[in-house]
Design an enzyme around this catalytic site. Sequence first.
Site, PDB file in Angstrom:
ATOM      1  N   ALA A   1     173.546 -33.152  20.473  1.00 10.47           N
ATOM      2  CA  ALA A   1     174.090 -34.320  21.180  1.00 10.47           C
ATOM      3  C   ALA A   1     173.513 -34.397  22.596  1.00 10.47           C
ATOM      4  CB  ALA A   1     175.613 -34.252  21.221  1.00 10.47           C
TER       5      ALA A   1
ATOM      6  N   HIS B   1     176.005 -31.159  31.170  1.00 14.95           N
ATOM      7  CA  HIS B   1     176.949 -30.043  31.039  1.00 14.95           C
ATOM      8  C   HIS B   1     177.493 -30.025  29.608  1.00 14.95           C
ATOM      9  CE1 HIS B   1     179.784 -27.009  32.294  1.00 14.95           C
ATOM     10  NE2 HIS B   1     180.715 -27.667  31.639  1.00 14.95           N
TER      11      HIS B   1
HETATM   12  C1  GRF Z   1     172.420 -26.646  27.959  1.00 12.02           C
HETATM   13  O1  GRF Z   1     173.474 -26.383  27.077  1.00 12.02           O
HETATM   14  C2  GRF Z   1     172.909 -27.388  29.171  1.00 12.02           C
HETATM   15  O2  GRF Z   1     173.943 -28.271  28.895  1.00 12.02           O
HETATM   16  C3  GRF Z   1     173.415 -26.256  30.029  1.00 12.02           C
HETATM   17  O3  GRF Z   1     172.489 -25.215  29.850  1.00 12.02           O
HETATM   18  C4  GRF Z   1     171.863 -25.358  28.580  1.00 12.02           C
HETATM   19  C5  GRF Z   1     170.403 -25.439  28.814  1.00 12.02           C
HETATM   20  O4  GRF Z   1     169.663 -25.463  27.627  1.00 12.02           O
HETATM   21  N1  GRF Z   1     173.587 -26.712  31.394  1.00 12.02           N
HETATM   22  P1  GRF Z   1     168.130 -25.867  27.648  1.00 12.02           P
HETATM   23  O5  GRF Z   1     167.449 -24.959  28.678  1.00 12.02           O
HETATM   24  O6  GRF Z   1     168.026 -27.298  28.029  1.00 12.02           O
HETATM   25  O7  GRF Z   1     167.621 -25.592  26.266  1.00 12.02           O
END
Ligand code: GRF
Length: 217
Positions: A175, A111
């Site tokens: 990060a 998250h």
């Molecule tokens: C990330 O920021 C994750 O923390 C959130 O949704 C976004 C997904 O990005 N839950 P990706 O698909 O992994 O590039």
Amino acid sequence: MGRLRTAVLISGRGSNLQALIDAARDPTYPAEIALVVSNVPGAFGLERARQASIATKIVDHKNFPDRESFERALDGLLREHKIEFVCLAGFMRLLTPAFVTPWLDRLINIHPSLLPAFKGLHTHERALAAGVRFTGCTVHFVRPATDDGPIILQAAVAIRPDDTPDSLAARVLEAEHQIFPAALALVAEGKTRIEKEIVRIEGHNPPGPILFNPALN
Ligand code: GRF
């Protein structure tokens, strides 16, 4: 001992999936990415999995009359593929206890905030609007409540005065790509224990100095 057979559930671009795939390329990494499941047919993450020769499946929630039947299909697929552990990586469907309970402590999520602050969507806009000096990201075990559950790893990211939601998202994402593979490794190596909903980590090594933002001169 074999590597932990892990599935990654995605809905979109899959950059966190990519970080997990890259980490698992190392044969000494304790988990293998055995399956990628998307609820969105065109998700770019599916392409990343194919590039890495990982099995992909689409379970489109739109083809199911309700959450229950969608989750049953998802669960059936994971069992069919003998999956032992599940990572949610930008998976944009809320999961009910019917799915979460059987996978309890074998299901983790990333998250983009320092939980329990800023659960839900638009975390970076909300962090900027609140004027907090640090935000970051969290990997946690999933519980039925949204963005809730025992915290495994967090990374803090300092907010800059000229940050926009996009610039902040980009630094937090960097990060994320570090802590997700690190958290999965800790769990897969059996280094985590959940005690009264707190994660204890074998050999826990906290960072040193206190951070200030703005820095004190
Ligand atoms: C990330 O920021 C994750 O923390 C959130 O949704 C976004 C997904 O990005 N839950 P990706 O698909 O992994 O590039």
